[in-house]
Design a protein around this motif. Structure first.
Motif, short mmCIF file in Angstrom:
data_model
loop_
_atom_site.label_atom_id
_atom_site.label_comp_id
_atom_site.label_asym_id
_atom_site.label_seq_id
_atom_site.Cartn_x
_atom_site.Cartn_y
_atom_site.Cartn_z
N GLY A 1 48.87 34.33 42.04
CA GLY A 1 48.81 35.42 41.05
C GLY A 1 47.58 36.29 41.26
N LEU A 2 46.46 35.67 41.56
CA LEU A 2 45.25 36.44 41.85
C LEU A 2 45.42 37.28 43.11
N GLN A 3 46.04 36.71 44.12
CA GLN A 3 46.28 37.44 45.36
C GLN A 3 47.24 38.62 45.10
N LEU A 4 48.23 38.42 44.27
CA LEU A 4 49.18 39.47 43.91
C LEU A 4 48.49 40.58 43.14
N ALA A 5 47.59 40.22 42.23
CA ALA A 5 46.84 41.23 41.47
C ALA A 5 45.94 42.04 42.39
#
Length: 105
Positions: free
Chosen positions: A22-26
């Motif tokens: 999720g952090l990588q996607l953000a």
């Protein structure tokens, strides 16, 4: 090691993996937003879409740009298809839109 602990470890690893994905996607979404904003400013100055596309290719490989003119405002939509390189949430497609006042046209 107890049986409860052996059951909890895979669940914790899965949740941690989802959080990191999720952090990588953000981060990818923020990069795409910056690409859209830069491309909109570039087009508003009167540069070609190809020039803005080269910038997009450097900052976000695989991103596609599309121009949306609305009178004196130039809008750019940057989109990126899902990629397995993004981790567990890699199937999510991203899109960002930004507009700028067309002063150079």
């Amino acid at each position: 090691m107890t049986a409860e602990f052996a059951v909890v470890i895979p669940a914790v690893v899965l949740v941690l993996g989802l959080c990191l994905s999720g952090l990588q996607l953000a981060g990818a979404q923020l990069t795409l937003q910056q690409v859209a904003a830069s491309a909109a400013r570039s087009l508003a100055r009167g540069e070609a879409l190809g020039t803005a596309g080269e910038l997009a290719a450097q900052l976000a490989p695989g991103a596609r740009l599309s121009e949306e003119g609305q009178g004196s405002i130039v809008c750019v939509r940057a989109s990126s298809p899902g990629s397995a390189a993004r981790g567990l949430l890699g199937a999510v497609s991203l899109s960002a839109r930004s507009c700028a006042l067309a002063g150079g046209r």
